[in-house]
Design a protein around this motif. Sequence first.
Motif, PDB file in Angstrom:
ATOM      1  N   PHE A  96      58.104 -70.712 -66.303  1.00 52.43           N
ATOM      2  CA  PHE A  96      57.336 -71.597 -65.431  1.00 52.43           C
ATOM      3  C   PHE A  96      57.674 -73.045 -65.765  1.00 52.43           C
ATOM      4  O   PHE A  96      57.558 -73.468 -66.913  1.00 52.43           O
ATOM      5  N   ASP A  97      58.089 -73.788 -64.773  1.00 51.49           N
ATOM      6  CA  ASP A  97      58.348 -75.219 -64.954  1.00 51.49           C
ATOM      7  C   ASP A  97      57.189 -76.008 -64.363  1.00 51.49           C
ATOM      8  O   ASP A  97      56.536 -75.567 -63.420  1.00 51.49           O
ATOM      9  N   PHE A  98      56.968 -77.162 -64.923  1.00 53.60           N
ATOM     10  CA  PHE A  98      55.910 -78.050 -64.429  1.00 53.60           C
ATOM     11  C   PHE A  98      56.532 -79.426 -64.274  1.00 53.60           C
ATOM     12  O   PHE A  98      56.834 -80.090 -65.264  1.00 53.60           O
ATOM     13  N   GLY A  99      56.774 -79.847 -63.035  1.00 49.13           N
ATOM     14  CA  GLY A  99      57.491 -81.097 -62.804  1.00 49.13           C
ATOM     15  C   GLY A  99      58.957 -80.918 -63.153  1.00 49.13           C
ATOM     16  O   GLY A  99      59.497 -79.814 -63.105  1.00 49.13           O
ATOM     17  N   LYS A 100      59.613 -81.995 -63.554  1.00 51.57           N
ATOM     18  CA  LYS A 100      61.044 -81.920 -63.895  1.00 51.57           C
ATOM     19  C   LYS A 100      61.247 -81.389 -65.307  1.00 51.57           C
ATOM     20  O   LYS A 100      62.101 -80.542 -65.543  1.00 51.57           O
ATOM     21  N   THR A 101      60.471 -81.918 -66.256  1.00 51.87           N
ATOM     22  CA  THR A 101      60.684 -81.549 -67.658  1.00 51.87           C
ATOM     23  C   THR A 101      59.425 -80.991 -68.312  1.00 51.87           C
ATOM     24  O   THR A 101      59.437 -80.679 -69.488  1.00 51.87           O
ATOM     25  N   GLY A 102      58.348 -80.856 -67.560  1.00 45.70           N
ATOM     26  CA  GLY A 102      57.114 -80.308 -68.110  1.00 45.70           C
ATOM     27  C   GLY A 102      57.190 -78.795 -68.208  1.00 45.70           C
ATOM     28  O   GLY A 102      58.159 -78.168 -67.782  1.00 45.70           O
ATOM     29  N   TYR A 103      56.158 -78.203 -68.772  1.00 48.54           N
ATOM     30  CA  TYR A 103      56.159 -76.756 -68.958  1.00 48.54           C
ATOM     31  C   TYR A 103      54.727 -76.242 -69.042  1.00 48.54           C
ATOM     32  O   TYR A 103      53.766 -77.007 -69.132  1.00 48.54           O
ATOM     33  N   VAL A 104      54.611 -74.899 -69.030  1.00 51.97           N
ATOM     34  CA  VAL A 104      53.325 -74.215 -69.150  1.00 51.97           C
ATOM     35  C   VAL A 104      53.296 -73.568 -70.527  1.00 51.97           C
ATOM     36  O   VAL A 104      54.310 -73.054 -71.006  1.00 51.97           O
ATOM     37  N   PHE A 105      52.155 -73.577 -71.185  1.00 51.41           N
ATOM     38  CA  PHE A 105      52.027 -72.997 -72.524  1.00 51.41           C
ATOM     39  C   PHE A 105      50.674 -72.297 -72.645  1.00 51.41           C
ATOM     40  O   PHE A 105      49.807 -72.447 -71.779  1.00 51.41           O
TER      41      PHE A 105
ATOM     42  N   GLY B 156      53.075 -87.076 -74.341  1.00 44.54           N
ATOM     43  CA  GLY B 156      52.746 -86.671 -72.983  1.00 44.54           C
ATOM     44  C   GLY B 156      51.286 -86.318 -72.817  1.00 44.54           C
ATOM     45  O   GLY B 156      50.455 -86.559 -73.696  1.00 44.54           O
ATOM     46  N   PHE B 157      50.991 -85.705 -71.682  1.00 44.19           N
ATOM     47  CA  PHE B 157      49.619 -85.370 -71.297  1.00 44.19           C
ATOM     48  C   PHE B 157      49.550 -83.882 -70.988  1.00 44.19           C
ATOM     49  O   PHE B 157      50.476 -83.310 -70.429  1.00 44.19           O
ATOM     50  N   TYR B 158      48.417 -83.265 -71.354  1.00 43.00           N
ATOM     51  CA  TYR B 158      48.245 -81.848 -71.065  1.00 43.00           C
ATOM     52  C   TYR B 158      46.873 -81.593 -70.462  1.00 43.00           C
ATOM     53  O   TYR B 158      45.936 -82.368 -70.639  1.00 43.00           O
ATOM     54  N   VAL B 159      46.789 -80.479 -69.720  1.00 40.34           N
ATOM     55  CA  VAL B 159      45.530 -80.027 -69.127  1.00 40.34           C
ATOM     56  C   VAL B 159      45.399 -78.554 -69.482  1.00 40.34           C
ATOM     57  O   VAL B 159      46.346 -77.778 -69.313  1.00 40.34           O
ATOM     58  N   LEU B 160      44.226 -78.154 -70.001  1.00 44.48           N
ATOM     59  CA  LEU B 160      43.997 -76.780 -70.445  1.00 44.48           C
ATOM     60  C   LEU B 160      42.853 -76.140 -69.680  1.00 44.48           C
ATOM     61  O   LEU B 160      41.843 -76.789 -69.396  1.00 44.48           O
ATOM     62  N   GLU B 161      43.026 -74.853 -69.361  1.00 42.22           N
ATOM     63  CA  GLU B 161      41.973 -74.051 -68.740  1.00 42.22           C
ATOM     64  C   GLU B 161      41.795 -72.791 -69.590  1.00 42.22           C
ATOM     65  O   GLU B 161      42.779 -72.212 -70.053  1.00 42.22           O
ATOM     66  N   GLU B 162      40.560 -72.376 -69.774  1.00 42.91           N
ATOM     67  CA  GLU B 162      40.292 -71.163 -70.552  1.00 42.91           C
ATOM     68  C   GLU B 162      40.444 -69.949 -69.650  1.00 42.91           C
ATOM     69  O   GLU B 162      39.967 -69.931 -68.512  1.00 42.91           O
ATOM     70  N   TYR B 163      41.146 -68.926 -70.169  1.00 42.50           N
ATOM     71  CA  TYR B 163      41.344 -67.699 -69.395  1.00 42.50           C
ATOM     72  C   TYR B 163      41.482 -66.521 -70.355  1.00 42.50           C
ATOM     73  O   TYR B 163      42.415 -66.480 -71.169  1.00 42.50           O
ATOM     74  N   GLU B 164      40.561 -65.578 -70.306  1.00 41.29           N
ATOM     75  CA  GLU B 164      40.582 -64.347 -71.098  1.00 41.29           C
ATOM     76  C   GLU B 164      40.890 -64.600 -72.572  1.00 41.29           C
ATOM     77  O   GLU B 164      41.815 -64.030 -73.140  1.00 41.29           O
ATOM     78  N   GLY B 165      40.161 -65.523 -73.184  1.00 40.65           N
ATOM     79  CA  GLY B 165      40.315 -65.794 -74.609  1.00 40.65           C
ATOM     80  C   GLY B 165      41.490 -66.685 -74.958  1.00 40.65           C
ATOM     81  O   GLY B 165      41.795 -66.894 -76.124  1.00 40.65           O
ATOM     82  N   MET B 166      42.170 -67.171 -73.943  1.00 39.45           N
ATOM     83  CA  MET B 166      43.316 -68.059 -74.170  1.00 39.45           C
ATOM     84  C   MET B 166      43.063 -69.399 -73.503  1.00 39.45           C
ATOM     85  O   MET B 166      42.277 -69.500 -72.556  1.00 39.45           O
ATOM     86  N   LEU B 167      43.756 -70.395 -74.004  1.00 44.87           N
ATOM     87  CA  LEU B 167      43.807 -71.691 -73.320  1.00 44.87           C
ATOM     88  C   LEU B 167      45.198 -71.793 -72.709  1.00 44.87           C
ATOM     89  O   LEU B 167      46.200 -71.827 -73.427  1.00 44.87           O
ATOM     90  N   ILE B 168      45.244 -71.781 -71.389  1.00 48.28           N
ATOM     91  CA  ILE B 168      46.539 -71.894 -70.693  1.00 48.28           C
ATOM     92  C   ILE B 168      46.614 -73.307 -70.142  1.00 48.28           C
ATOM     93  O   ILE B 168      45.667 -73.803 -69.519  1.00 48.28           O
ATOM     94  N   GLY B 169      47.728 -73.955 -70.422  1.00 48.05           N
ATOM     95  CA  GLY B 169      47.822 -75.364 -70.039  1.00 48.05           C
ATOM     96  C   GLY B 169      49.187 -75.766 -69.522  1.00 48.05           C
ATOM     97  O   GLY B 169      50.150 -75.012 -69.573  1.00 48.05           O
TER      98      GLY B 169
END
Length: 199
Positions: free
Chosen positions: A26-35, A80-93
């Motif tokens: 999964f890419d986020f923008g040009k050089t961003g990513y999902v973690f 950089g900047f990150y945004v996190l959401e909680e999902y099934e015991g994980m923080l996906i951001g």
Amino acid sequence: VQVGVRPEVLEEMLANTQISEVLKNFDFGKTGYVFAVDNTSKEILAHKNVGLIGKNASEAGFSSNLKAGKGKGKIDGTKGFYVLEEYEGMLIGTFLPQSEYYEVRFDQTLMVSISLIVVFLILIYMINKMVDRKIVKGITNIADNLHEIAEGNLELVVDEKENPEFEMLSISINKMVNNIKQNLQHNDELLNQQKSSMD
């Protein structure tokens, strides 16, 4: 369950459903990513840099009290900047490098600025046209009529109706001209009476 499926194929399929495998493309923008980070242990579960998987989030540069929401930091050596959401015991951001973030903001600001300038120029043009049509043209017409009246044309009727003020001014000028005409007629009558009495 395994009928018709070799165990190694099933093992490979299950390995591909790991969160690290699912998110790595999964890419986020040009050089961003999902973690992804485990919400309890704060262990990194998925990251663009596979060397960080299994390490504590604070070692990668995340805040020690990582939780859902927005944040900023130097993650894996990149500010950089990150945004996190909680999902099934994980923080996906999502993580976006600072340079790309400001590039996007600059482009948005530039577009908004250009749009505002265009709207401002259109408004100035429309106001100028309206002022020209409603005020300047009316003043010019009244001034021309007054000049002609001053030259002696007392039969001229000023009829400017572009706005209420000019209409009132036209009515006042016409009354003044009518009063002058009446006074001139009265003077003529007096002169004629004087002349006839002298005769």
